[in-house]
Scaffold this active site. Sequence first.
Site, PDB file in Angstrom:
ATOM      1  N   CYS A 117       9.566   0.539   2.568  1.00 23.77           N
ATOM      2  CA  CYS A 117      10.620   0.817   1.595  1.00 23.77           C
ATOM      3  C   CYS A 117      10.176   1.986   0.707  1.00 23.77           C
ATOM      4  O   CYS A 117       9.884   3.053   1.216  1.00 23.77           O
ATOM      5  CB  CYS A 117      10.938  -0.457   0.820  1.00 23.77           C
ATOM      6  N   ASP A 172      20.517   0.158   8.602  1.00 21.72           N
ATOM      7  CA  ASP A 172      20.085   0.414   7.221  1.00 21.72           C
ATOM      8  C   ASP A 172      21.179   1.202   6.507  1.00 21.72           C
ATOM      9  O   ASP A 172      21.420   2.373   6.823  1.00 21.72           O
ATOM     10  CB  ASP A 172      18.774   1.198   7.235  1.00 21.72           C
ATOM     11  N   HIS A 204      17.651  -2.493   6.543  1.00 19.72           N
ATOM     12  CA  HIS A 204      16.556  -2.165   5.631  1.00 19.72           C
ATOM     13  C   HIS A 204      15.698  -3.404   5.410  1.00 19.72           C
ATOM     14  O   HIS A 204      16.190  -4.515   5.318  1.00 19.72           O
ATOM     15  CB  HIS A 204      17.121  -1.676   4.295  1.00 19.72           C
TER      16      HIS A 204
END
Length: 238
Positions: A117, A172, A204
């Site tokens: 991330c 995502d 994600h």
Amino acid sequence: MATTVNVATGNGDMELYDAEPEGTPRGAVIVLQEAFGVNHHIEDVTRRFAQAGYRAIAPHLFHRSGDPALEYDNFEKIMPHMQALSEAGLLEDLDVTLKYLADAGFAASRVGVVGFCMGGSVTFLAAARRALGAAVTFYGGGVTEGRFGMSPLVEMAPGLLTPWLGLFGDEDQGIPVDQVEALRTAAAKASVPTEIVRYAGAGHGFHCDARPDSYHEASARDGWSRTLEWLERHIAAG
């Protein structure tokens, strides 16, 4: 064995979560956190690298803003800490961590960086600004717009100094497939090996098994396997 140590930075002390393998290390890995800090999940991932034979270090990147315990999905609490990050501060934290590893006997060429991330974005910054052994980004954003005062990843990509692997999910919502493909094209211009892998059906955070709403087991397992292979190719076998 895993311990937490303090190292000095220009903005006070920073904690490092340090996991040592049994026997002689294959190399070292810096694990860069998600937006939720160095929590139990990141500590677990750090220990997994140690179990794979690497000296693994997770620096607490939110040390300048209090290094709080952050809950998943509490973005109102998370955002001030994200906004406090800067390229200069992140590079300082990286260099302090590299110095810690150098003092332990690891040259930069034997160090990999793996981030998730926001840590995936910081990993890309590290790979573009420092010549290390290897780098792996799990779904790091800022591909076309930049983050933390950094240039967009697509602009930094041709100048990558470290062999880089990017792992992204096709679902995502924050990193569209067209951005991923633009990054693939830009990274291919670098003088070091680069590779991007896309996972159909993954969104994600697909590697985070502490978040059932994000975790995609097949993609996580494949991504982890590819990460270890990348480290083996560029660090352990080097």
